[in-house]
Write a protein that holds these residues in place. Sequence first.
Motif, PDB file in Angstrom:
ATOM      1  N   PRO A  51       0.948  -1.246   0.004  1.00  0.00           N
ATOM      2  CA  PRO A  51      -0.092   0.015   0.068  1.00  0.00           C
ATOM      3  C   PRO A  51       0.958   1.215   0.147  1.00  0.00           C
ATOM      4  O   PRO A  51       1.924   1.335   0.483  1.00  0.00           O
ATOM      5  CB  PRO A  51      -0.742  -0.370   1.371  1.00  0.00           C
ATOM      6  N   GLY A  52       0.370   2.511  -0.561  1.00  0.00           N
ATOM      7  CA  GLY A  52       0.957   3.845  -0.438  1.00  0.00           C
ATOM      8  C   GLY A  52       0.708   4.118   0.945  1.00  0.00           C
ATOM      9  O   GLY A  52      -0.124   3.585   1.672  1.00  0.00           O
ATOM     10  N   LEU A  53       1.719   5.098   1.388  1.00  0.00           N
ATOM     11  CA  LEU A  53       1.555   5.556   2.993  1.00  0.00           C
ATOM     12  C   LEU A  53       0.897   7.072   2.778  1.00  0.00           C
ATOM     13  O   LEU A  53       1.193   7.679   1.823  1.00  0.00           O
ATOM     14  CB  LEU A  53       2.742   5.410   3.585  1.00  0.00           C
ATOM     15  N   VAL A  54       0.607   7.437   3.833  1.00  0.00           N
ATOM     16  CA  VAL A  54       0.188   8.664   3.999  1.00  0.00           C
ATOM     17  C   VAL A  54       1.367   9.476   4.579  1.00  0.00           C
ATOM     18  O   VAL A  54       1.863   8.985   5.536  1.00  0.00           O
ATOM     19  CB  VAL A  54      -1.123   8.827   5.107  1.00  0.00           C
ATOM     20  N   ASP A  55       1.530  10.670   4.008  1.00  0.00           N
ATOM     21  CA  ASP A  55       2.359  11.675   4.588  1.00  0.00           C
ATOM     22  C   ASP A  55       1.641  12.444   5.705  1.00  0.00           C
ATOM     23  O   ASP A  55       1.041  13.372   5.239  1.00  0.00           O
ATOM     24  CB  ASP A  55       3.076  12.621   3.489  1.00  0.00           C
ATOM     25  N   PRO A 315      -1.115   5.128  18.270  1.00  0.00           N
ATOM     26  CA  PRO A 315      -1.104   4.998  16.754  1.00  0.00           C
ATOM     27  C   PRO A 315       0.225   5.789  16.403  1.00  0.00           C
ATOM     28  O   PRO A 315       0.135   7.090  16.798  1.00  0.00           O
ATOM     29  CB  PRO A 315      -2.463   5.463  16.410  1.00  0.00           C
ATOM     30  N   LEU A 316       0.722   5.548  15.300  1.00  0.00           N
ATOM     31  CA  LEU A 316       2.139   6.157  14.974  1.00  0.00           C
ATOM     32  C   LEU A 316       2.014   6.578  13.282  1.00  0.00           C
ATOM     33  O   LEU A 316       1.492   5.425  12.465  1.00  0.00           O
ATOM     34  CB  LEU A 316       3.530   5.120  15.076  1.00  0.00           C
ATOM     35  N   ALA A 317       2.296   7.462  13.120  1.00  0.00           N
ATOM     36  CA  ALA A 317       2.288   8.021  11.467  1.00  0.00           C
ATOM     37  C   ALA A 317       3.480   8.740  11.232  1.00  0.00           C
ATOM     38  O   ALA A 317       4.159   9.253  12.451  1.00  0.00           O
ATOM     39  CB  ALA A 317       1.286   9.093  11.058  1.00  0.00           C
ATOM     40  N   VAL A 318       4.207   8.824   9.938  1.00  0.00           N
ATOM     41  CA  VAL A 318       5.429   9.729   9.855  1.00  0.00           C
ATOM     42  C   VAL A 318       4.979  10.615   8.770  1.00  0.00           C
ATOM     43  O   VAL A 318       4.136  10.677   8.087  1.00  0.00           O
ATOM     44  CB  VAL A 318       6.491   8.738   9.152  1.00  0.00           C
ATOM     45  N   GLY A 319       5.802  11.737   8.677  1.00  0.00           N
ATOM     46  CA  GLY A 319       5.524  12.741   7.749  1.00  0.00           C
ATOM     47  C   GLY A 319       6.970  13.551   7.264  1.00  0.00           C
ATOM     48  O   GLY A 319       7.936  13.177   7.779  1.00  0.00           O
ATOM     49  N   GLU A 331      12.160   7.929   6.119  1.00  0.00           N
ATOM     50  CA  GLU A 331      11.481   8.311   7.476  1.00  0.00           C
ATOM     51  C   GLU A 331      11.746   6.860   8.369  1.00  0.00           C
ATOM     52  O   GLU A 331      11.938   7.012   9.498  1.00  0.00           O
ATOM     53  CB  GLU A 331      10.315   8.542   7.263  1.00  0.00           C
ATOM     54  N   LEU A 332      11.100   5.748   7.988  1.00  0.00           N
ATOM     55  CA  LEU A 332      11.187   4.737   8.895  1.00  0.00           C
ATOM     56  C   LEU A 332      12.469   4.040   9.139  1.00  0.00           C
ATOM     57  O   LEU A 332      12.701   3.616  10.262  1.00  0.00           O
ATOM     58  CB  LEU A 332      10.468   3.586   8.059  1.00  0.00           C
ATOM     59  N   ASP A 364       3.232  -1.140   9.288  1.00  0.00           N
ATOM     60  CA  ASP A 364       2.072  -1.522   9.428  1.00  0.00           C
ATOM     61  C   ASP A 364       1.408  -0.371  10.673  1.00  0.00           C
ATOM     62  O   ASP A 364       0.415   0.106  10.409  1.00  0.00           O
ATOM     63  CB  ASP A 364       1.993  -2.811  10.244  1.00  0.00           C
ATOM     64  N   ALA A 365       2.161   0.242  11.444  1.00  0.00           N
ATOM     65  CA  ALA A 365       2.066   1.138  11.915  1.00  0.00           C
ATOM     66  C   ALA A 365       1.657   2.477  11.367  1.00  0.00           C
ATOM     67  O   ALA A 365       0.578   3.238  11.760  1.00  0.00           O
ATOM     68  CB  ALA A 365       2.836   1.652  13.311  1.00  0.00           C
ATOM     69  N   ALA A 366       2.552   2.743  10.301  1.00  0.00           N
ATOM     70  CA  ALA A 366       2.185   3.863   9.622  1.00  0.00           C
ATOM     71  C   ALA A 366       1.199   3.810   8.772  1.00  0.00           C
ATOM     72  O   ALA A 366       0.653   4.815   8.374  1.00  0.00           O
ATOM     73  CB  ALA A 366       3.647   4.127   9.002  1.00  0.00           C
ATOM     74  N   VAL A 367       0.857   2.579   8.259  1.00  0.00           N
ATOM     75  CA  VAL A 367      -0.292   2.511   7.521  1.00  0.00           C
ATOM     76  C   VAL A 367      -1.612   2.952   8.363  1.00  0.00           C
ATOM     77  O   VAL A 367      -2.537   3.477   7.823  1.00  0.00           O
ATOM     78  CB  VAL A 367      -0.480   1.037   6.932  1.00  0.00           C
ATOM     79  N   ARG A 368      -1.767   2.312   9.555  1.00  0.00           N
ATOM     80  CA  ARG A 368      -2.739   2.571  10.405  1.00  0.00           C
ATOM     81  C   ARG A 368      -2.798   3.991  10.862  1.00  0.00           C
ATOM     82  O   ARG A 368      -3.988   4.779  10.642  1.00  0.00           O
ATOM     83  CB  ARG A 368      -2.898   1.441  11.372  1.00  0.00           C
TER      84      ARG A 368
END
Length: 457
Positions: A51-55, A315-319, A331-332, A364-368
């Motif tokens: 899957p693509g990720l969200v920035d 919940p964790l995302a990256v930017g 980033e990861l 997987d954390a970044a996807v969610r």
Amino acid sequence: MRRLHAPLAWVGGRWQRDVLLTVDATGHWAGVSPGQPAPADAEALAGPVLPGLVDAHSHAFQRAFVGLAETRAAGQDDFWSWRDRMYALALRISPQQLRAVAGQLYAELLRGGYTQVCEFHYLHHPARGERFGDELDMAWALAGAAQDVGLGLTLLPVVYTRSGFGAAGLRPDQHRFAADADWAWRACQRIRAAGLPRVTAGVALHSLRGASPDDIARLHRLVGDTDLPVHIHVAEQTAEVADCLAATGQRPLQWLAASGRLDPRWQLVHATHAQHDEIEAVARSGAGLVLCPGTEANLGDGLADLPGWLRHGVPLAVGSDSQVTRGWVEELRWLEYGQRLALRQRNVAAAPGVQPSSAARLFDAAVRGGARAAGFAAWGLVPGARADALVLDRQADGLRGLPDEALLDAVVFGSHGAPWQSVWVAGRALPRRAPQRVGEAFEQAMRELWTPGLSPG
């Protein structure tokens, strides 16, 4: 309906074989079915699919500043001196120039594996005293840039009313940022009502130093029960933590948690300087965390307590933030490498017995987390999510000859950073390169912004 068939795809947190992907008429996944022979009418995808990720955190205009603040003539250079130099750009970029800069950035984000970006947008007003035909001209410039290249966009109009704790207002070099809660909420509603393809909106508060308690309370009342993301910079710098303590008697995360307003809609950007009790309080609230390790390293912010945040299930995302890095692989990678350097350990993010792969756990954390940050109920290779995908090139440097089960680890820790042969958004493969006019417009904007005598120094 359109059907795609992948020899391998990342479904349910692992690689699965022979995955049939069905795209509906709206560009969303109608079905994701592993273990299916390829139907005669299915389009065969040439490689494994991620899957693509969200920035989850971007300041698009700062793409025009990348590489222009990497010298030190004298004294100490830190976040605050960088910020003062960055304002040289913020004070003069026009809507047309912003669209050009953002177009280049968004094309680069797509190449970096992001298919949606959360734009933390605070350049609201005219730069030089001119009038805008529409108070959202800068926001529409960002939306236009995203549509020029095919990237999804979550616009986050920012509340910004003061220059620091106890200040009566903004500094003269911050006049473009001025927006109270009513302005930001009105902007959010207008963007959502416009119905632009792949463009949605939430709201943001610049920070506790940039928005007063009354601003936060007012925005909270305006948003009410509306299900949309609420972002805020918090605890990025030690000076910010010290100022908050002096002004309120509490650290920034303590103050937010004690306010009782945090819930799963909230996204805490950076939270670099967090104590254990603060992490526990955030975890109880359900709020999410957005880390930007490339920018946090570039600005000398410090290292977040990644093991603590992961241990508590936040919940964790990256930017991409200031745009010094523009792909999720880096980033990861640096999210993990920063911890390895600090702790002198390896595979810090891994969870033995649950998820032994650091790359897989972070991905997987970044996807969610990215889904929540962008305001989506579903994201990834799951029914109902937008049909975004990255098709890997098995012949790319770092991936060639590897067993299937090691592919994601190699993408994060062994590749050059963008080992995919195609990027899909809403069920459509995008051109490998953005239109030539996007790059030409960016170059022209850079010439206008950085002519002799207009340096960021």
